[in-house]
Scaffold this active site. Structure first.
Site, PDB file in Angstrom:
ATOM      1  N   GLU A  40      59.415  36.838  21.322  1.00 29.89           N
ATOM      2  CA  GLU A  40      58.359  35.613  22.590  1.00 29.89           C
ATOM      3  C   GLU A  40      59.360  34.955  23.161  1.00 29.89           C
ATOM      4  O   GLU A  40      60.586  34.645  23.333  1.00 29.89           O
ATOM      5  CB  GLU A  40      58.121  34.522  21.787  1.00 29.89           C
ATOM      6  N   LYS A 111      49.375  34.337  25.357  1.00 29.11           N
ATOM      7  CA  LYS A 111      48.429  33.309  23.982  1.00 29.11           C
ATOM      8  C   LYS A 111      47.588  32.800  24.166  1.00 29.11           C
ATOM      9  O   LYS A 111      47.647  31.278  25.413  1.00 29.11           O
ATOM     10  CB  LYS A 111      50.180  32.510  24.216  1.00 29.11           C
ATOM     11  N   CYS A 146      52.986  34.376  18.453  1.00 27.95           N
ATOM     12  CA  CYS A 146      53.629  33.690  17.143  1.00 27.95           C
ATOM     13  C   CYS A 146      52.822  33.206  16.792  1.00 27.95           C
ATOM     14  O   CYS A 146      52.258  33.487  15.441  1.00 27.95           O
ATOM     15  CB  CYS A 146      54.316  32.150  18.632  1.00 27.95           C
TER      16      CYS A 146
END
Ligand SMILES: NC(=O)CCC(=O)C(=O)O
Length: 266
Positions: A40, A111, A146
């Site tokens: 990321e 995300k 994440c």
């Protein structure tokens, strides 16, 4: 199917441009792989909030250009980790880029769950709204990033959309490394899918990164786990293992949806 996870060290003394070129060389070195995965926000650092606005780039910006070429040169599917994307309409997103071996952008996943509660990414970036899967010739990938790892419903949604392997780039802190390993294995076991979770190394913005990128098979066995420093993990994935695991232990078929809410206590 061969996969390589590049656990990149984000060193604040290295410029973003230098890191892009260095990482592109690392990708080119993986020409024997079918799939290469990066972490990321490796160009800027997942916790380098003060640099987000300055380093934000359009979808087809400098990271896209360098990584598209690296994927083509190596002839690999490349999950190029994520960038700080500046949408033409203004908002920033934490966006993962996936390239085909021809260097075409085949997926851009924004995300969905932003980290930071009342600061950092959570206030500086807009949330993605759409799940993303990518069909490779041998396996369908489901994408997360994440903090998404903490939200099992996202991964179940990806399974419903056909995912057989999850790719999760991360910038996960050392302080919560135990959660990282546990959650990566849990998402693999409960969904009977491969988990390829690729983190960063080093310390940036005073946050020590966990490293410990990990690959878990659909039975929950750890196939490979990195240490704390910059490292490449190389693993062999067998798409048949997903089918066999789901056929021989068909727990996904026992899901009960639409349960009634608890009755109001008297
Ligand atoms: N970059 C992130 O999403 C960090 C997530 C994290 O530190 C955690 O979930 O814990």
């Amino acid at each position: 199917m061969r996969a390589s996870l590049l656990q990149i060290a984000v060193d604040p003394d290295e410029t973003v441009a230098d890191r892009r070129e260095r990482v592109a060389e690392l990708v080119r070195a993986e020409r024997d792989a079918d799939l290469v995965v990066l972490p990321e926000l490796w160009p800027v650092g997942a916790f380098a909030y003060e640099s987000f606005a300055d380093e934000a780039e359009p979808l087809e910006g400098p990271t896209h250009e360098v990584m598209s070429k690296a994927a083509r040169d190596a002839g690999v599917w490349l999950h190029a980790g994520s960038i700080v994307e500046r949408d033409p309409d203004g908002p920033l997103y934490n966006t993962s880029l996936v390239f085909s071996p021809a260097g075409e952008l085949v997926s851009a996943y924004r995300k969905i769950h932003r980290f930071g509660f009342d600061k950092g990414e959570a206030v500086m970036m807009a949330p993605g709204q759409e799940l993303a899967t990518v069909r490779l010739p041998a396996l369908t990938l489901g994408l997360g990033t994440c903090y998404d790892l903490r939200f099992p419903e996202l991964f179940r949604g990806l399974v419903d959309a056909g995912a057989q392997a999850f790719v999760v780039p991360a910038g996960w802190p050392e302080r919560r490394r135990a959660h990282w390993t546990l959650l990566a294995r849990a998402r693999a076991v409960e969904n009977q899918a491969y988990m390829l979770a690729c983190g960063t190394a080093g310390t940036h913005a005073d946050v020590e990164q966990a490293g410990h990128s990990i690959v878990v098979d659909p039975w929950g066995e750890v196939l490979a786990e990195a240490g704390a420093g910059e490292e490449t993990l190389r693993v062999e994935l067998d798409p048949e293992k997903v089918t066999v695991t789901r056929d021989q232990f068909p727990a996904l078929k026992d899901r009960l949806l639409g349960l009634a809410p608890p009755r109001t206590p008297r």
